[in-house]
Design a protein around this motif. Structure first.
Motif, PDB file in Angstrom:
ATOM      1  N   LEU A 135       0.831  -1.204   0.000  1.00 46.19           N
ATOM      2  CA  LEU A 135       0.000   0.000   0.000  1.00 46.19           C
ATOM      3  C   LEU A 135       0.870   1.260   0.000  1.00 46.19           C
ATOM      4  CD1 LEU A 135      -2.933   0.869  -0.044  1.00 46.19           C
ATOM      5  CD2 LEU A 135      -2.923   0.837   2.456  1.00 46.19           C
ATOM      6  N   ASP A 136       1.993   1.211   0.694  1.00 39.82           N
ATOM      7  CA  ASP A 136       2.927   2.339   0.655  1.00 39.82           C
ATOM      8  C   ASP A 136       3.407   2.588  -0.769  1.00 39.82           C
ATOM      9  OD1 ASP A 136       2.761   2.809   3.358  1.00 39.82           O
ATOM     10  OD2 ASP A 136       4.604   1.723   3.864  1.00 39.82           O
ATOM     11  N   LEU A 137       3.665   1.510  -1.500  1.00 40.88           N
ATOM     12  CA  LEU A 137       4.108   1.641  -2.889  1.00 40.88           C
ATOM     13  C   LEU A 137       3.015   2.261  -3.753  1.00 40.88           C
ATOM     14  CD1 LEU A 137       6.328   1.033  -4.990  1.00 40.88           C
ATOM     15  CD2 LEU A 137       5.269  -1.230  -5.297  1.00 40.88           C
ATOM     16  N   VAL A 138       1.793   1.803  -3.558  1.00 44.71           N
ATOM     17  CA  VAL A 138       0.650   2.356  -4.294  1.00 44.71           C
ATOM     18  C   VAL A 138       0.514   3.861  -4.012  1.00 44.71           C
ATOM     19  CG1 VAL A 138      -1.880   2.305  -4.465  1.00 44.71           C
ATOM     20  CG2 VAL A 138      -0.585   0.155  -4.446  1.00 44.71           C
ATOM     21  N   ASN A 139       0.624   4.219  -2.749  1.00 43.76           N
ATOM     22  CA  ASN A 139       0.519   5.631  -2.374  1.00 43.76           C
ATOM     23  C   ASN A 139       1.671   6.455  -2.949  1.00 43.76           C
ATOM     24  OD1 ASN A 139      -1.848   5.281  -0.888  1.00 43.76           O
ATOM     25  ND2 ASN A 139      -0.740   4.810   0.988  1.00 43.76           N
ATOM     26  N   LYS A 140       2.854   5.871  -2.959  1.00 44.36           N
ATOM     27  CA  LYS A 140       4.032   6.554  -3.512  1.00 44.36           C
ATOM     28  C   LYS A 140       3.800   6.943  -4.968  1.00 44.36           C
ATOM     29  CE  LYS A 140       8.634   5.290  -5.142  1.00 44.36           C
ATOM     30  NZ  LYS A 140       9.627   4.180  -5.203  1.00 44.36           N
ATOM     31  N   HIS A 141       3.077   6.098  -5.686  1.00 47.22           N
ATOM     32  CA  HIS A 141       2.814   6.356  -7.108  1.00 47.22           C
ATOM     33  C   HIS A 141       1.527   7.158  -7.323  1.00 47.22           C
ATOM     34  CE1 HIS A 141       5.964   4.012  -9.282  1.00 47.22           C
ATOM     35  NE2 HIS A 141       6.107   3.498  -8.077  1.00 47.22           N
ATOM     36  N   GLY A 142       0.928   7.621  -6.245  1.00 45.85           N
ATOM     37  CA  GLY A 142      -0.237   8.479  -6.363  1.00 45.85           C
ATOM     38  C   GLY A 142      -1.473   7.783  -6.912  1.00 45.85           C
ATOM     39  N   ILE A 143      -1.581   6.487  -6.688  1.00 45.72           N
ATOM     40  CA  ILE A 143      -2.734   5.729  -7.179  1.00 45.72           C
ATOM     41  C   ILE A 143      -3.844   5.790  -6.126  1.00 45.72           C
ATOM     42  CG2 ILE A 143      -3.589   3.463  -7.886  1.00 45.72           C
ATOM     43  CD1 ILE A 143      -0.724   2.801  -8.794  1.00 45.72           C
ATOM     44  N   ALA A 144      -4.983   6.344  -6.509  1.00 47.82           N
ATOM     45  CA  ALA A 144      -6.114   6.430  -5.584  1.00 47.82           C
ATOM     46  C   ALA A 144      -6.752   5.056  -5.414  1.00 47.82           C
ATOM     47  CB  ALA A 144      -7.147   7.422  -6.116  1.00 47.82           C
ATOM     48  N   TRP A 145      -7.172   4.763  -4.178  1.00 44.79           N
ATOM     49  CA  TRP A 145      -7.721   3.436  -3.892  1.00 44.79           C
ATOM     50  C   TRP A 145      -8.832   3.541  -2.868  1.00 44.79           C
ATOM     51  CZ3 TRP A 145      -7.262   2.100   1.253  1.00 44.79           C
ATOM     52  CH2 TRP A 145      -6.319   2.813   1.990  1.00 44.79           C
ATOM     53  N   HIS A 146      -9.573   2.456  -2.721  1.00 44.56           N
ATOM     54  CA  HIS A 146     -10.643   2.422  -1.726  1.00 44.56           C
ATOM     55  C   HIS A 146     -10.814   1.002  -1.214  1.00 44.56           C
ATOM     56  CE1 HIS A 146     -12.637   1.353  -5.530  1.00 44.56           C
ATOM     57  NE2 HIS A 146     -13.470   0.637  -4.795  1.00 44.56           N
ATOM     58  N   GLU A 147     -11.363   0.900   0.000  1.00 42.50           N
ATOM     59  CA  GLU A 147     -11.730  -0.413   0.541  1.00 42.50           C
ATOM     60  C   GLU A 147     -13.168  -0.693   0.126  1.00 42.50           C
ATOM     61  OE1 GLU A 147     -12.476  -2.826   4.740  1.00 42.50           O
ATOM     62  OE2 GLU A 147     -11.770  -0.744   4.786  1.00 42.50           O
ATOM     63  N   LYS A 148     -13.385  -1.861  -0.436  1.00 41.98           N
ATOM     64  CA  LYS A 148     -14.727  -2.217  -0.887  1.00 41.98           C
ATOM     65  C   LYS A 148     -15.467  -2.930   0.239  1.00 41.98           C
ATOM     66  CE  LYS A 148     -17.127  -4.088  -4.906  1.00 41.98           C
ATOM     67  NZ  LYS A 148     -16.978  -4.783  -6.214  1.00 41.98           N
ATOM     68  N   THR A 149     -15.200  -4.189   0.474  1.00 41.73           N
ATOM     69  CA  THR A 149     -15.771  -4.936   1.591  1.00 41.73           C
ATOM     70  C   THR A 149     -14.714  -5.899   2.114  1.00 41.73           C
ATOM     71  OG1 THR A 149     -16.640  -6.648   0.092  1.00 41.73           O
ATOM     72  CG2 THR A 149     -18.145  -4.864   0.725  1.00 41.73           C
ATOM     73  N   LEU A 150     -14.829  -6.254   3.381  1.00 37.43           N
ATOM     74  CA  LEU A 150     -13.989  -7.289   3.977  1.00 37.43           C
ATOM     75  C   LEU A 150     -12.500  -7.049   3.750  1.00 37.43           C
ATOM     76  CD1 LEU A 150     -16.149 -10.384   2.929  1.00 37.43           C
ATOM     77  CD2 LEU A 150     -16.160  -9.183   5.132  1.00 37.43           C
TER      78      LEU A 150
END
Length: 400
Positions: free
Chosen positions: A82-97
């Motif tokens: 997740l740190d890597l995803v954030n480093k690349h500025g990729i927006a994300w969300h938690e769906k379920t579970l």
């Protein structure tokens, strides 16, 4: 025929192969037969890639050795990715579970991995032929866009995936390479896959096609509370995909309908105020109407709610909370999301993913006998096992 030399040759430009290339150090080549890298990433999660799960841990994986995955998962966690995803500025969300998805497109994850793996080389449209080892280096006969080329490398990483989704080119070649170097295989079979009925069952359940219902699905020690979907072929939905990894042909599924509801007490209370209503009408407040009508016909449910004694209600609820269905088969690798089983883990270092039988050979991702639940767990295994191998390669002395 030309010959080129690399430090590390990675077979497979999927999640595990690309991630390993990002950590393996200089002199790395990744090859794949596909026209584009990360094709399973691209189609995953409805095109948004369920790239990991907040709750990923060893207990979410199936293997003949349930302890094998612990080392890699603990040293590169979901939070690291997740740190890597954030480093690349990729927006994300938690769906379920705990399932984490891109807000935009799965292609963002592929672009991130391609950026991270530079300056490693990537050869696409490349077929893998004979692979040998001369005592110091691996030698791979490749066909790159119709031209024969031999590649030699100190390290060989098998990241070719399993047999699932053959229309995307899955072949099981990684298993053959592992066996060539002395590794055993556990039984492989489709996992995270819809289950099918025979023709008689299909006819009986036809009216339910398209109906979805929350259930707790259980089989052989596994239990999952999610949605189940009736299809024209059988059963699908998250609960069924999950339990399919525990199910074997001939086994029955135990389905608890109306989970989270004390249905017996609810029906008894409703009997006091809605006793004149038909039993199926009241049940339809808790289950899809099509399913209520199906159960009424199959189980002989009739009469008003007031006509049902406590004993009758208890019997009905017991059946609803332990409904036994027996699919006849799975839909196979065609629709399976993963392959269960694979290369036996006792021949692989859990810390580095290196073969104990052939120095310099690494096996990562789905090809290994480690299979995650539905919900981003298999991607996390790809990331974690790939980083374990990549770091081991990058830190070993360069000789020969």
């Amino acid at each position: 025929m030309t010959e080129q030399s690399f430090t590390t040759l990675i077979l497979g430009a999927g999640a595990a192969g690309l991630m390993c290339a990002a950590h393996a150090g200089p002199g790395t080549l990744v090859v794949d037969h596909a026209k584009a890298p990360g094709e399973k990433i691209r189609i995953s999660g409805g095109g948004r890639c369920n790239f990991t799960n907040m709750y990923a841990g060893p207990e979410n994986f199936l293997s003949q050795n349930p302890h094998f995955a612990k080392s890699a998962l603990s040293r590169y966690t979901q939070w690291d990715f997740l740190d890597l995803v954030n480093k690349h500025g990729i927006a994300w969300h938690e769906k379920t579970l705990g399932q984490l998805f891109c807000d935009g497109s799965a292609k963002e994850i592929i672009a991130m991995l391609l950026a991270e793996m530079r300056p490693a080389e990537l050869w696409l449209r490349t077929e893998i032929g004979e692979i040998t080892h001369d005592g110091s280096r691996f030698r791979a006969a490749l066909t790159r866009e119709g031209r024969a080329v031999t590649v030699t490398a100190r390290n060989l990483v098998v990241a070719t995936g399993g047999k699932s989704i053959p229309k995307m080119g899955a072949t099981g070649i990684g298993y053959r390479i592992a066996e060539q170097f002395g590794h055993g295989l556990t039984e492989t079979r489709p996992g995270l896959v819809p289950l099918s009925f025979n023709e008689e069952q299909k006819a009986a359940f036809r009216t339910l096609a398209g109906s979805a219902v929350p259930v707790v699905a259980g089989c052989n020690g596994g239990s999952f509370e999610e949605a189940m979907l009736f299809t024209h072929r059988g059963l699908s939905g998250p609960a069924i995909l999950q339990i399919s990894s525990y199910w074997r042909e001939g086994d029955s599924l135990s389905l608890r309908l109306c989970p989270g509801t004390d249905l017996y007490d609810t029906l008894r209370a409703r009997r006091q105020i809605d006793g004149a209503k038909a039993l199926t009408t009241v049940l339809a407040d808790h289950l899809p109407r099509a399913l209520c009508l199906f159960l009424a016909e199959s189980w002989g449910l009739a009469g008003n709610l007031a006509d049902q004694s406590d004993k009758a209600l208890r019997g009905l609820v017991d059946r609803l909370e332990n409904w036994q269905l027996t699919p006849t088969s799975s839909e196979g690798y065609r629709t399976a999301e993963v392959t269960l089983g694979g290369v036996e883990t006792d021949g692989i270092s859990s810390k580095t993913m290196e073969s104990r039988l052939q120095p310099g050979l690494f096996l990562i991702g789905e090809v290994v006998d480690v299979t995650g639940w539905l919900g981003g767990y298999n991607f996390q295994w790809a990331w974690s096992s790939a980083v374990a191998a990549g770091r081991a390669i990058a830190t070993r002395p360069v000789t020969g």
